[in-house]
Scaffold this motif. Structure first.
Motif, PDB file in Angstrom:
ATOM      1  N   LEU A  32       0.640  -1.261   0.021  1.00 13.35           N
ATOM      2  CA  LEU A  32       0.101  -0.137   0.016  1.00 13.35           C
ATOM      3  C   LEU A  32       0.959   1.460  -0.117  1.00 13.35           C
ATOM      4  O   LEU A  32       0.491   1.993  -0.701  1.00 13.35           O
ATOM      5  CB  LEU A  32      -0.977  -0.127   1.223  1.00 13.35           C
ATOM      6  CG  LEU A  32      -1.949   1.031   1.341  1.00 13.35           C
ATOM      7  CD1 LEU A  32      -2.751   0.926   0.004  1.00 13.35           C
ATOM      8  CD2 LEU A  32      -2.887   0.731   2.486  1.00 13.35           C
TER       9      LEU A  32
ATOM     10  N   HIS B 168      -1.796   5.690  -5.097  1.00 13.47           N
ATOM     11  CA  HIS B 168      -2.769   6.689  -4.507  1.00 13.47           C
ATOM     12  C   HIS B 168      -1.856   7.314  -3.420  1.00 13.47           C
ATOM     13  O   HIS B 168      -1.730   6.790  -2.514  1.00 13.47           O
ATOM     14  CB  HIS B 168      -4.099   6.258  -3.982  1.00 13.47           C
ATOM     15  CG  HIS B 168      -4.732   5.665  -5.042  1.00 13.47           C
ATOM     16  ND1 HIS B 168      -5.367   6.478  -6.090  1.00 13.47           N
ATOM     17  CD2 HIS B 168      -4.998   4.255  -5.351  1.00 13.47           C
ATOM     18  CE1 HIS B 168      -6.207   5.347  -6.732  1.00 13.47           C
ATOM     19  NE2 HIS B 168      -5.868   4.335  -6.307  1.00 13.47           N
TER      20      HIS B 168
ATOM     21  N   GLU C 128      -2.759   9.548  -0.707  1.00 12.52           N
ATOM     22  CA  GLU C 128      -3.289   9.372   0.321  1.00 12.52           C
ATOM     23  C   GLU C 128      -2.836   8.195   0.955  1.00 12.52           C
ATOM     24  O   GLU C 128      -2.759   8.006   2.348  1.00 12.52           O
ATOM     25  CB  GLU C 128      -4.682   9.741   0.270  1.00 12.52           C
ATOM     26  CG  GLU C 128      -5.257  10.072   1.421  1.00 12.52           C
ATOM     27  CD  GLU C 128      -6.837  10.418   1.664  1.00 12.52           C
ATOM     28  OE1 GLU C 128      -7.472  10.036   2.648  1.00 12.52           O
ATOM     29  OE2 GLU C 128      -7.126  11.114   0.691  1.00 12.52           O
ATOM     30  N   ASN C 129      -3.186   6.934   0.229  1.00 12.36           N
ATOM     31  CA  ASN C 129      -3.016   5.916   0.645  1.00 12.36           C
ATOM     32  C   ASN C 129      -1.726   5.454   1.458  1.00 12.36           C
ATOM     33  O   ASN C 129      -1.336   4.935   2.168  1.00 12.36           O
ATOM     34  CB  ASN C 129      -3.534   4.714  -0.011  1.00 12.36           C
ATOM     35  CG  ASN C 129      -4.882   4.649  -0.361  1.00 12.36           C
ATOM     36  OD1 ASN C 129      -5.758   5.190   0.542  1.00 12.36           O
ATOM     37  ND2 ASN C 129      -5.404   3.946  -1.287  1.00 12.36           N
ATOM     38  N   ARG C 130      -0.677   6.038   0.270  1.00  7.97           N
ATOM     39  CA  ARG C 130       0.775   5.565   0.749  1.00  7.97           C
ATOM     40  C   ARG C 130       1.062   6.342   2.001  1.00  7.97           C
ATOM     41  O   ARG C 130       1.910   5.848   2.713  1.00  7.97           O
ATOM     42  CB  ARG C 130       1.659   6.355  -0.455  1.00  7.97           C
ATOM     43  CG  ARG C 130       1.718   5.658  -1.725  1.00  7.97           C
ATOM     44  CD  ARG C 130       2.804   6.120  -2.740  1.00  7.97           C
ATOM     45  NE  ARG C 130       2.994   7.294  -2.975  1.00  7.97           N
ATOM     46  CZ  ARG C 130       2.798   7.910  -4.319  1.00  7.97           C
ATOM     47  NH1 ARG C 130       2.553   7.068  -5.178  1.00  7.97           N
ATOM     48  NH2 ARG C 130       2.935   9.394  -4.250  1.00  7.97           N
TER      49      ARG C 130
END
Length: 127
Positions: A3, A8, A10-12
């Motif tokens: 992840l 993405h 924000e996810n990172r």
């Protein structure tokens, strides 16, 4: 880790913040955090440095990588790295020479001086 390397941002960033919760995997996680810091996104950098600091409490690999961040050209990584080393107290002793140099730079003077006091076990002066 997957992840944290996803498409993405924000996810990172969220994943980077969570990776500090796995100290038993620090040898694998710490280099991934350094790669995330190198992307030079402020949110990603801050969360990655914080996680690296958490891992450094128990991992020499993570501690060495955290100290290396003190010599980077990115002030967005240096400032939180100074803070994280300071939170380690005497465990951050290996960073003392670099912190001393940073304490002579106006933009890092206050935070580096505070970190040095922490690693040396000194009390902060009264306001």
């Amino acid at each position: 880790i997957t992840l944290a390397n996803g498409p993405h941002l924000e996810n990172r960033s969220i994943a980077a913040g969570m990776l500090g919760e796995f100290p038993d995997e620090a040898a694998t996680i710490a280099p991934v955090l350094v790669e995330l810091i190198a992307k030079r996104d402020l949110s990603l950098t801050l969360r990655s440095v914080e996680s690296l600091g958490k891992l450094s409490a128990k991992s020499d690999v993570a501690l060495n990588l955290l100290i290396q961040q003190l010599s980077q050209s990115n002030p967005d990584a240096i400032y939180p790295a100074i803070q994280q080393v300071g939170l380690l107290g005497p465990r951050g002793k290996a960073a003392e020479q670099r912190l001393t140099k940073l304490a002579n730079e106006r933009r890092f003077q206050e935070v580096a001086t505070k970190a040095l006091r922490s690693i040396r076990g000194e009390k902060s002066p009264a306001p």
